[in-house]
Motif scaffolding. Structure first.
Motif, PDB file in Angstrom:
ATOM      1  N   GLY A   1      75.115  71.045 103.857  1.00  0.00           N
ATOM      2  CA  GLY A   1      73.568  70.908 103.046  1.00  0.00           C
ATOM      3  C   GLY A   1      72.480  69.539 102.876  1.00  0.00           C
ATOM      4  N   THR A   2      71.312  69.477 102.789  1.00  0.00           N
ATOM      5  CA  THR A   2      70.523  68.145 103.279  1.00  0.00           C
ATOM      6  C   THR A   2      70.963  67.458 102.771  1.00  0.00           C
ATOM      7  OG1 THR A   2      69.248  68.616 100.595  1.00  0.00           O
ATOM      8  CG2 THR A   2      68.773  70.030 103.143  1.00  0.00           C
ATOM      9  N   HIS A   3      72.101  66.957 101.761  1.00  0.00           N
ATOM     10  CA  HIS A   3      72.611  65.623 101.044  1.00  0.00           C
ATOM     11  C   HIS A   3      73.485  65.700 102.051  1.00  0.00           C
ATOM     12  CE1 HIS A   3      75.764  68.559  99.841  1.00  0.00           C
ATOM     13  NE2 HIS A   3      76.586  67.555  99.626  1.00  0.00           N
TER      14      HIS A   3
ATOM     15  N   SER B   1      82.295  66.683  92.097  1.00  0.00           N
ATOM     16  CA  SER B   1      80.835  66.870  91.317  1.00  0.00           C
ATOM     17  C   SER B   1      81.136  65.551  89.739  1.00  0.00           C
ATOM     18  CB  SER B   1      80.381  67.962  91.427  1.00  0.00           C
ATOM     19  OG  SER B   1      79.661  67.563  91.176  1.00  0.00           O
TER      20      SER B   1
ATOM     21  N   THR C   1      74.991  66.187  92.192  1.00  0.00           N
ATOM     22  CA  THR C   1      75.492  66.685  92.840  1.00  0.00           C
ATOM     23  C   THR C   1      75.829  68.326  92.398  1.00  0.00           C
ATOM     24  OG1 THR C   1      77.538  65.912  91.636  1.00  0.00           O
ATOM     25  CG2 THR C   1      76.886  64.696  93.218  1.00  0.00           C
TER      26      THR C   1
ATOM     27  N   SER D   1      72.765  69.688  94.257  1.00  0.00           N
ATOM     28  CA  SER D   1      72.833  69.986  95.681  1.00  0.00           C
ATOM     29  C   SER D   1      73.887  71.026  96.264  1.00  0.00           C
ATOM     30  CB  SER D   1      73.259  68.823  96.331  1.00  0.00           C
ATOM     31  OG  SER D   1      73.551  68.510  97.563  1.00  0.00           O
TER      32      SER D   1
ATOM     33  N   GLN E   1      72.477  74.433  96.112  1.00  0.00           N
ATOM     34  CA  GLN E   1      71.622  74.649  97.040  1.00  0.00           C
ATOM     35  C   GLN E   1      72.241  74.263  98.333  1.00  0.00           C
ATOM     36  OE1 GLN E   1      69.528  70.915  96.321  1.00  0.00           O
ATOM     37  NE2 GLN E   1      67.614  72.030  95.317  1.00  0.00           N
ATOM     38  N   SER E   2      73.165  73.764  98.724  1.00  0.00           N
ATOM     39  CA  SER E   2      73.864  73.811 100.166  1.00  0.00           C
ATOM     40  C   SER E   2      74.475  75.181 100.358  1.00  0.00           C
ATOM     41  CB  SER E   2      74.557  72.653 100.163  1.00  0.00           C
ATOM     42  OG  SER E   2      73.916  71.583 100.006  1.00  0.00           O
TER      43      SER E   2
END
Length: 446
Positions: A270-272, A324, A329, A332, A335-336
């Protein structure tokens, strides 16, 4: 450099001392005081009963237990407060000095400490920084909110030892000293049951940098960075604001020396986590070479309960994101994780605003299973929203066991199910670790 044993002895000399809270940190504090100090008097206070014999506590140490355990505090010169204890009175109304392990340890070693705080990601960043430095041959130790009291690592420290320390809001709340290297990752709605307002919560967190000196280093998310420069070396970090000093986007860390994250080799999803990697890169390359960072980064494994792959059962990939506790979170996580078919939402309801999560889920092509009290609130919000697409993909079940069974039925084969509750576990489970372990067990039983 003064030995820590000497420092703590001088710190407590000729004082009456109370250890407030006898959990992991309280026991660590008591052990250090009992080993090196000679206070005028020593007591331990806790809401729960303490077994004197099982804990090897001599008769000359007073045990104060029960619902009135905090009524004794002003009998003492100094109180070592555990971070899990909420004071019944404001510090200003107490006559005693309130201190803690973290305060004393930082007073002694602050020049050697990398401190990390934030609502989310601090355990991952702390562990990653430690892993990179350790793999690169740096003499370093890890401690703090990660589960290791700082007094447990204090003995044997030398002038070259670097301490990577995770810091919670509760550890920072009364701090009057900040680490030389401070990292403030982010700020989301959390712990409002204790702090009441986001402003109070933010003020507790800010102690990670408020007492820094002019040549110290601060990395802080650009969205919460103060307008005034705290140190000469204050750097903003962002994955949204390209004007930040450290900007991460598309697998690239844009800063003084741009860095390409080896996204095909790292295990952090993930981007986070690209953001987390960017922070770790910037801090650790103050001590090591870039090539050493990359080598260590590629051997780092994600922590348990943080987008952790559990198993593939019934053709479904199951992910545990029990850590989370906020909307961001959970968003995310969806998305991840690759090909999310179902997300499990809900836990203890602490009154946070779930509108951002509902907004996201309204447009996401994912099945939603809500559970527990906060999940019921999210479920009701979804049903009441006219713009929410395909409400038949949203379900409610009372508890985690029912949610896992339902997910096994409705998640398409070849897709993923992620438990990312966006809620605390308290009152249902002991902590997020127990919740994650319960999820894994339920998946194994399918």
């Amino acid at each position: 450099m003064k030995q820590f044993s000497e420092y703590i002895k001088d710190y407590t000399d000729n004082k009456t001392i109370c250890v407030l809270g006898f959990g992991r940190e309280g026991k660590s504090t008591y052990k250090m005081i009992e080993k090196y100090c000679s206070p005028k008097a020593l007591a331990i206070a806790d809401l729960n009963d303490i077994d004197r014999e099982a804990n090897g506590i001599p008769e000359n140490v007073d045990l104060i237990c029960g619902k009135d355990y905090q009524q004794c505090l002003d009998r003492f010169d100094m109180v070592f407060k555990s971070p899990g204890i909420v004071l019944e009175k404001p510090v200003s109304q107490l006559k005693c000095q309130i201190t803690c392990e973290t305060q004393v340890f930082f007073e002694c070693f602050r020049e050697q400490i990398i401190g990390i705080t934030g609502t989310k990601g601090k355990s991952t960043v702390t562990s990653l920084i430690y892993h990179v430095l350790d793999e690169s041959g740096i003499d370093c130790r890890i401690a703090g909110n990660i589960g290791i009291p700082v007094f447990d690592i204090a003995e044997g420290m030398n002038e070259d030892t670097i301490v990577v320390c995770e810091l919670s809001c509760h550890q920072l709340e009364y701090m009057t000293v900040s680490p030389k290297y401070a990292v403030f990752l982010n700020l989301y709605e959390e712990h409002l049951d204790h702090y009441g307002t986001m402003w109070n919560y933010y003020n507790a967190k800010k102690n990670i940098y408020l007492h820094q000196q002019e040549n110290d280093v601060l990395l802080i998310n650009s969205e919460i960075a103060p307008k005034e420069r705290i140190t000469w070396n204050t750097y903003t970090v962002s994955d949204k604001n390209s004007d930040a000093d450290i900007f991460v986007s598309g697998g690239m860390v844009h800063c003084t020396e741009p860095y390409a994250i080896p996204t095909d080799k790292v295990k952090l999803l993930g981007t986070h986590n690209h953001y987390n990697i960017a922070v770790a890169y910037y801090i650790t390359t103050m001590f090591i070479r870039e090539e050493d960072f990359t080598k260590a980064l590629c051997t780092f494994s994600p922590l348990a309960h943080r987008l952790e792959y559990v198993d593939t059962v019934h053709g479904i990939r199951w992910y545990d994101d029990s850590i989370s506790t906020a909307c961001a979170t959970a968003i995310s996580a969806v998305q991840s994780v690759p090909d999310v078919g179902t997300v499990l939402i809900g836990g203890m309801d602490r009154g946070i605003d779930y509108a951002p999560l509902v907004d996201f889920l309204a447009k996401a092509d994912v099945r939603v299973i809500c559970m527990e009290t906060s999940g019921k609130r999210v479920y009701d919000m979804i049903l009441a929203r006219d713009s929410f697409r395909n409400k038949e993909r949203v379900h409610y079940t009372d508890h985690l066991d029912g949610a896992v069974k339902l997910a096994a039925e409705i998640t398409p084969e070849g897709m993923s199910c992620v438990m990312s509750p966006a809620a605390a576990s308290y009152g249902i489970f002991k902590n997020f670790e127990e919740r994650g372990d319960a999820f894994k067990k339920l998946v194994a039983e399918l």
